[in-house]
Design a protein around this motif. Structure first.
Motif, PDB file in Angstrom:
ATOM      1  N   LEU A 178       0.779  -0.466   0.303  1.00 22.54           N
ATOM      2  CA  LEU A 178       0.084  -0.049  -0.360  1.00 22.54           C
ATOM      3  C   LEU A 178       1.051   1.485  -0.300  1.00 22.54           C
ATOM      4  CD1 LEU A 178      -2.560  -1.279   3.043  1.00 22.54           C
ATOM      5  CD2 LEU A 178      -2.842  -1.063   0.445  1.00 22.54           C
ATOM      6  N   GLY A 179       0.315   2.479  -0.084  1.00 22.77           N
ATOM      7  CA  GLY A 179       1.171   3.613  -0.546  1.00 22.77           C
ATOM      8  C   GLY A 179       0.715   4.977  -0.758  1.00 22.77           C
ATOM      9  N   TRP A 180       1.458   5.712  -0.933  1.00 20.71           N
ATOM     10  CA  TRP A 180       1.011   7.395  -1.895  1.00 20.71           C
ATOM     11  C   TRP A 180       0.900   7.024  -3.067  1.00 20.71           C
ATOM     12  CZ3 TRP A 180       3.215  10.902  -4.936  1.00 20.71           C
ATOM     13  CH2 TRP A 180       2.392  11.839  -4.546  1.00 20.71           C
ATOM     14  N   PRO A 181      -0.661   7.771  -3.635  1.00 20.33           N
ATOM     15  CA  PRO A 181      -1.549   8.288  -3.773  1.00 20.33           C
ATOM     16  C   PRO A 181      -2.149   7.208  -3.380  1.00 20.33           C
ATOM     17  CG  PRO A 181      -1.079   8.556  -5.867  1.00 20.33           C
ATOM     18  CD  PRO A 181      -0.219   6.944  -5.329  1.00 20.33           C
ATOM     19  N   GLU A 182      -2.621   6.522  -3.453  1.00 18.69           N
ATOM     20  CA  GLU A 182      -3.573   5.309  -3.004  1.00 18.69           C
ATOM     21  C   GLU A 182      -4.035   5.870  -2.322  1.00 18.69           C
ATOM     22  OE1 GLU A 182      -5.463   4.422  -6.053  1.00 18.69           O
ATOM     23  OE2 GLU A 182      -3.394   5.248  -6.795  1.00 18.69           O
ATOM     24  N   PRO A 183      -5.681   6.272  -1.593  1.00 12.50           N
ATOM     25  CA  PRO A 183      -6.504   5.916  -0.460  1.00 12.50           C
ATOM     26  C   PRO A 183      -6.186   4.672  -0.367  1.00 12.50           C
ATOM     27  CG  PRO A 183      -7.789   6.236  -2.508  1.00 12.50           C
ATOM     28  CD  PRO A 183      -6.730   5.940  -2.594  1.00 12.50           C
ATOM     29  N   ILE A 184      -6.920   4.172   1.250  1.00 16.59           N
ATOM     30  CA  ILE A 184      -7.184   2.719   1.933  1.00 16.59           C
ATOM     31  C   ILE A 184      -8.405   2.651   2.526  1.00 16.59           C
ATOM     32  CG2 ILE A 184      -6.072   0.970   3.881  1.00 16.59           C
ATOM     33  CD1 ILE A 184      -3.319   2.675   3.358  1.00 16.59           C
ATOM     34  N   GLU A 185      -8.551   1.554   2.539  1.00 15.96           N
ATOM     35  CA  GLU A 185     -10.021   1.380   3.420  1.00 15.96           C
ATOM     36  C   GLU A 185      -9.715   0.627   4.605  1.00 15.96           C
ATOM     37  OE1 GLU A 185     -13.781   2.055   0.243  1.00 15.96           O
ATOM     38  OE2 GLU A 185     -12.488  -0.024   0.240  1.00 15.96           O
ATOM     39  N   ALA A 186      -9.704   1.450   5.902  1.00 19.08           N
ATOM     40  CA  ALA A 186      -9.798   0.112   6.659  1.00 19.08           C
ATOM     41  C   ALA A 186     -11.220  -0.445   7.779  1.00 19.08           C
ATOM     42  CB  ALA A 186      -8.960   1.093   7.581  1.00 19.08           C
ATOM     43  N   GLY A 187     -10.920  -2.213   8.006  1.00 15.44           N
ATOM     44  CA  GLY A 187     -11.665  -2.732   8.558  1.00 15.44           C
ATOM     45  C   GLY A 187     -10.981  -2.747  10.028  1.00 15.44           C
ATOM     46  N   MET A 188     -12.351  -2.569  10.759  1.00 13.48           N
ATOM     47  CA  MET A 188     -12.341  -3.049  12.439  1.00 13.48           C
ATOM     48  C   MET A 188     -13.675  -3.538  12.920  1.00 13.48           C
ATOM     49  SD  MET A 188     -12.215  -0.048  14.444  1.00 13.48           S
ATOM     50  CE  MET A 188     -12.410  -0.359  16.693  1.00 13.48           C
ATOM     51  N   ALA A 189     -13.146  -5.154  13.079  1.00 15.36           N
ATOM     52  CA  ALA A 189     -13.580  -5.868  14.599  1.00 15.36           C
ATOM     53  C   ALA A 189     -12.919  -5.611  15.210  1.00 15.36           C
ATOM     54  CB  ALA A 189     -13.367  -6.965  13.529  1.00 15.36           C
ATOM     55  N   VAL A 190     -13.538  -6.277  16.200  1.00 12.70           N
ATOM     56  CA  VAL A 190     -13.448  -6.843  17.704  1.00 12.70           C
ATOM     57  C   VAL A 190     -13.614  -8.741  17.981  1.00 12.70           C
ATOM     58  CG1 VAL A 190     -13.629  -6.884  20.124  1.00 12.70           C
ATOM     59  CG2 VAL A 190     -13.703  -4.359  18.840  1.00 12.70           C
ATOM     60  N   ALA A 191     -12.265  -9.006  17.970  1.00 12.35           N
ATOM     61  CA  ALA A 191     -12.096 -10.535  18.454  1.00 12.35           C
ATOM     62  C   ALA A 191     -12.057 -11.043  19.654  1.00 12.35           C
ATOM     63  CB  ALA A 191     -10.796 -10.973  18.181  1.00 12.35           C
ATOM     64  N   ARG A 192     -11.954 -10.078  20.237  1.00  8.94           N
ATOM     65  CA  ARG A 192     -12.168 -10.522  22.803  1.00  8.94           C
ATOM     66  C   ARG A 192     -12.876  -9.266  22.925  1.00  8.94           C
ATOM     67  NH1 ARG A 192      -9.295 -11.114  26.692  1.00  8.94           N
ATOM     68  NH2 ARG A 192     -10.128 -12.365  28.251  1.00  8.94           N
ATOM     69  N   VAL A 193     -13.576  -9.440  23.812  1.00 10.28           N
ATOM     70  CA  VAL A 193     -13.891  -8.288  25.089  1.00 10.28           C
ATOM     71  C   VAL A 193     -13.586  -8.913  26.741  1.00 10.28           C
ATOM     72  CG1 VAL A 193     -15.440  -6.005  25.233  1.00 10.28           C
ATOM     73  CG2 VAL A 193     -15.360  -7.309  23.606  1.00 10.28           C
ATOM     74  N   GLY A 194     -12.319  -8.901  27.276  1.00  8.48           N
ATOM     75  CA  GLY A 194     -12.549  -9.122  28.693  1.00  8.48           C
ATOM     76  C   GLY A 194     -12.591  -8.212  29.396  1.00  8.48           C
ATOM     77  N   ASN A 195     -12.766  -8.717  30.848  1.00 10.88           N
ATOM     78  CA  ASN A 195     -12.913  -7.550  32.209  1.00 10.88           C
ATOM     79  C   ASN A 195     -12.414  -6.332  31.853  1.00 10.88           C
ATOM     80  OD1 ASN A 195     -14.267  -7.479  34.244  1.00 10.88           O
ATOM     81  ND2 ASN A 195     -11.902  -7.759  35.644  1.00 10.88           N
ATOM     82  N   SER A 196     -10.922  -6.750  31.140  1.00  4.13           N
ATOM     83  CA  SER A 196     -10.389  -5.480  31.332  1.00  4.13           C
ATOM     84  C   SER A 196      -9.063  -4.961  30.273  1.00  4.13           C
ATOM     85  CB  SER A 196      -9.401  -5.209  32.435  1.00  4.13           C
ATOM     86  OG  SER A 196      -8.578  -5.866  32.384  1.00  4.13           O
ATOM     87  N   SER A 197     -10.005  -5.910  29.570  1.00  2.00           N
ATOM     88  CA  SER A 197      -8.822  -5.920  27.626  1.00  2.00           C
ATOM     89  C   SER A 197      -9.748  -6.255  26.337  1.00  2.00           C
ATOM     90  CB  SER A 197      -8.234  -6.512  27.709  1.00  2.00           C
ATOM     91  OG  SER A 197      -8.177  -8.730  27.786  1.00  2.00           O
ATOM     92  N   ILE A 198      -9.576  -5.640  25.940  1.00  2.00           N
ATOM     93  CA  ILE A 198     -10.341  -5.749  24.449  1.00  2.00           C
ATOM     94  C   ILE A 198      -9.431  -5.838  23.007  1.00  2.00           C
ATOM     95  CG2 ILE A 198     -11.790  -4.842  21.744  1.00  2.00           C
ATOM     96  CD1 ILE A 198     -12.824  -2.960  24.267  1.00  2.00           C
ATOM     97  N   THR A 199      -9.524  -6.913  22.353  1.00  2.00           N
ATOM     98  CA  THR A 199      -8.514  -6.807  21.214  1.00  2.00           C
ATOM     99  C   THR A 199      -9.411  -6.660  20.327  1.00  2.00           C
ATOM    100  OG1 THR A 199      -7.688  -9.072  22.343  1.00  2.00           O
ATOM    101  CG2 THR A 199      -7.480  -9.083  19.972  1.00  2.00           C
TER     102      THR A 199
END
Length: 145
Positions: free
Chosen positions: A75-96
């Motif tokens: 990847l690199g300039w000058p091309e735009p990027i699309e970022a996908g986001m998800a969560v794998a795990r939600v713990g008591n005090s942590s998130i992956t």
């Protein structure tokens, strides 16, 4: 066992990112450290704008305790990027968190990153339970396996 390359369907929500001239290295593609900067920006923007966390001014902060990135394509300039986001795990005090970086219009991820935040009191740096607003927002991004 070989892991398959992530596709758009592996992520729950997307953000559009702009690359910059300075993101490219001497080899003409985006330097590895820039991938991590983008991933960090995606998650912190989400924390601030969608999870209601007052980044960087809150009493609770997320400390990165683990991170990784697999690179599949440049990847690199000058091309735009699309970022996908998800969560794998939600713990008591942590998130992956899981982040996929894509060239516009491509179904296969150019890079797949993950990192784990442990949420701590900003003064004591001791782990604290994830606040309800953050837990609800993170749960809405859980990726179905």
């Amino acid at each position: 066992m070989t892991k398959t390359r992530a596709t758009r369907s592996d992520f729950v929500q997307y953000r559009h990112l702009t690359t910059r001239w300075q993101d490219n290295d001497v080899y003409g593609h985006m330097n590895n450290v820039v991938y991590y900067e983008l991933v960090d920006s995606v998650v912190n923007s989400w924390l601030r704008n969608e999870a209601g966390m007052p980044v960087p001014d809150g009493d609770i902060v997320g400390l990165v305790v683990q991170s990784g990135c697999t690179y599949h394509a440049s990847l690199g300039w000058p091309e735009p990027i699309e970022a996908g986001m998800a969560v794998a795990r939600v713990g008591n005090s942590s998130i992956t968190y899981l982040i996929g970086l894509f060239s516009v219009g491509e179904d296969d991820a150019a890079a797949e990153a993950s990192f784990t935040h442990v949420y701590v009191n900003k003064d004591t740096r001791r782990p604290v339970p994830i606040p309800d607003n953050l837990r609800a927002a993170a749960t809405s991004l859980l990726r179905e396996e």
